[in-house]
Design a protein around this motif. Structure first.
Motif, mmCIF file in Angstrom:
data_model
loop_
_atom_site.group_PDB
_atom_site.id
_atom_site.type_symbol
_atom_site.label_atom_id
_atom_site.label_comp_id
_atom_site.label_asym_id
_atom_site.label_seq_id
_atom_site.Cartn_x
_atom_site.Cartn_y
_atom_site.Cartn_z
ATOM 1 N N ALA A 201 0.704 -1.175 0.170
ATOM 2 C CA ALA A 201 0.023 -0.118 -0.245
ATOM 3 C C ALA A 201 0.930 1.304 0.033
ATOM 4 O O ALA A 201 0.532 2.251 -0.709
ATOM 5 N N LEU A 202 1.911 1.253 0.786
ATOM 6 C CA LEU A 202 2.521 2.297 1.096
ATOM 7 C C LEU A 202 3.296 2.652 -0.405
ATOM 8 O O LEU A 202 3.796 3.599 -0.920
ATOM 9 N N ALA A 203 4.104 1.512 -0.862
ATOM 10 C CA ALA A 203 4.795 1.567 -2.373
ATOM 11 C C ALA A 203 3.899 2.196 -3.582
ATOM 12 O O ALA A 203 4.309 2.789 -4.411
ATOM 13 N N MET A 204 2.550 1.985 -3.474
ATOM 14 C CA MET A 204 1.925 2.172 -4.689
ATOM 15 C C MET A 204 0.908 3.384 -4.520
ATOM 16 O O MET A 204 0.428 3.669 -5.869
ATOM 17 N N SER A 205 0.907 3.827 -3.589
ATOM 18 C CA SER A 205 -0.572 4.578 -3.517
ATOM 19 C C SER A 205 -0.617 6.217 -3.421
ATOM 20 O O SER A 205 0.555 6.477 -2.827
ATOM 21 N N ASN A 206 -1.382 6.955 -3.975
ATOM 22 C CA ASN A 206 -1.531 8.378 -3.639
ATOM 23 C C ASN A 206 -1.891 8.559 -2.130
ATOM 24 O O ASN A 206 -1.674 9.266 -1.482
ATOM 25 N N ARG A 207 -3.131 7.558 -2.115
ATOM 26 C CA ARG A 207 -3.743 7.692 -0.615
ATOM 27 C C ARG A 207 -3.982 6.272 -0.255
ATOM 28 O O ARG A 207 -4.382 5.442 -0.921
ATOM 29 N N ILE A 208 -4.360 6.163 1.051
ATOM 30 C CA ILE A 208 -4.551 4.836 1.594
ATOM 31 C C ILE A 208 -5.642 5.135 2.582
ATOM 32 O O ILE A 208 -5.834 6.004 3.409
ATOM 33 N N ALA A 209 -6.819 4.080 2.380
ATOM 34 C CA ALA A 209 -7.698 4.213 3.584
ATOM 35 C C ALA A 209 -7.789 2.743 4.214
ATOM 36 O O ALA A 209 -7.632 1.490 3.741
ATOM 37 N N VAL A 210 -7.767 2.969 5.400
ATOM 38 C CA VAL A 210 -7.556 1.817 6.417
ATOM 39 C C VAL A 210 -9.141 1.408 6.664
ATOM 40 O O VAL A 210 -9.650 2.027 7.472
ATOM 41 N N LEU A 211 -9.241 0.217 6.473
ATOM 42 C CA LEU A 211 -10.618 -0.396 6.905
ATOM 43 C C LEU A 211 -10.444 -1.447 8.012
ATOM 44 O O LEU A 211 -9.545 -2.196 7.866
ATOM 45 N N ARG A 212 -11.496 -1.308 8.847
ATOM 46 C CA ARG A 212 -11.510 -2.298 10.003
ATOM 47 C C ARG A 212 -12.944 -2.397 10.311
ATOM 48 O O ARG A 212 -13.704 -1.522 10.661
ATOM 49 N N ALA A 213 -13.424 -3.656 10.254
ATOM 50 C CA ALA A 213 -14.659 -4.050 10.557
ATOM 51 C C ALA A 213 -15.749 -3.472 9.976
ATOM 52 O O ALA A 213 -16.745 -2.919 10.521
ATOM 53 N N GLY A 214 -15.500 -3.112 8.651
ATOM 54 C CA GLY A 214 -16.403 -2.556 7.884
ATOM 55 C C GLY A 214 -16.717 -0.918 7.862
ATOM 56 O O GLY A 214 -17.484 -0.405 7.476
#
Ligand code: ADP
Ligand code: MG
Length: 223
Positions: A201-214
């Motif tokens: 995720a860190l290598a590829m993304s402009n942004r990251i959304a962290v998902l946890r339990a929906g």
């Protein structure tokens, strides 16, 4: 194969499978041309997000917009969204070219045009010489590139990738990460990428959304 990346908006999207609440009021804005990764543990709802957006398993509540148009209830082939599935899902009885051209058949395109576009997509993933092979005659990395070719064959403005490199070894994974970024630039599309691998995720993304339990726990740049 030029297209313009689409923007996406999830507005309070919920999804339940019977008693299981897989997504709870999931909201996220994705800008045109962005490479955004949804990062989360197994079972957090990542595939559910992509399937709701692609139309394979519609949302139970909420609304999804592509380029500001609601598409929540449109059939998948009307959405102009390419998807690479978690487990390749190639058709074993079809050769590589037939696999890649399948979405064009669904869109009722004639044979000559299908083959032209199919060969162009195989060129992009560097598999032009493998058109007549069956999936079982390919390595894992090659099969995954066929799945990518099939997802981009109709020049989608939006490309969804569900843990596309999960089954591959580290070296191949890093090479394909680079290829996927190249393909995005070539197609000029928006990418929503799903992984449980923080480094990827860190290598590829402009942004990251962290998902946890929906639910989204955090959204931001890799930094
Ligand atoms: P992830 O892709 O992050 O691993 P999923 O979106 O596949 O997570 O699943 C989210 C939750 O929904 C999990 O608890 C999973 O068991 C459940 N789930 C997914 N698909 C189904 C289904 N078809 N029927 C019942 N439960 C499902
Ligand atoms: Mg999944």
């Amino acid at each position: 194969m030029m297209s313009k990346g689409a923007s996406v908006r999830f507005q309070s999207v919920s999804k339940h499978y019977g008693d299981v609440q897989a997504l709870q009021e999931f909201s996220l804005d994705v800008a045109a041309g962005e490479f955004i990764t949804i990062l989360g543990a197994s079972g957090s709802g990542k595939s559910t997000v992509l399937n709701a957006l692609a139309g394979f398993s519609p949302a139970s509540a909420g609304e999804i917009f592509v380029n500001d148009k609601p598409i929540t209830h449109a059939p998948p082939e009307k959405r102009n969204i390419g998807m690479v599935f978690q487990n390749y899902s190639l058709f074993p009885h079809m050769n590589v070219l037939e696999n890649v051209c399948f979405p064009l058949l669904m869109r009722k395109m004639d044979k000559a045009q299908r083959e032209t576009l199919g060969r162009k997509a195989l060129d992009i993933v560097r598999l032009a010489d493998f058109a007549a092979r069956k999936p079982k005659e390919l390595s894992g990395g090659q099969q995954q590139r066929v799945a990518i070719a099939r997802a981009i064959v109709f020049s989608p403005s939006l490309l969804l990738m569900d843990e596309p490199l999960g089954a591959l070894d580290l070296k191949l994974r890093e090479a394909l990460q680079f290829e996927i970024k190249e393909i995005q630039h070539q197609l000029n599309c928006t990418v929503i990428y799903v992984t449980h691998d923080q480094r990827e995720a860190l290598a590829m993304s402009n942004r990251i959304a962290v998902l946890r339990a929906g639910r989204i726990e955090q959204v931001g740049t890799p930094a």
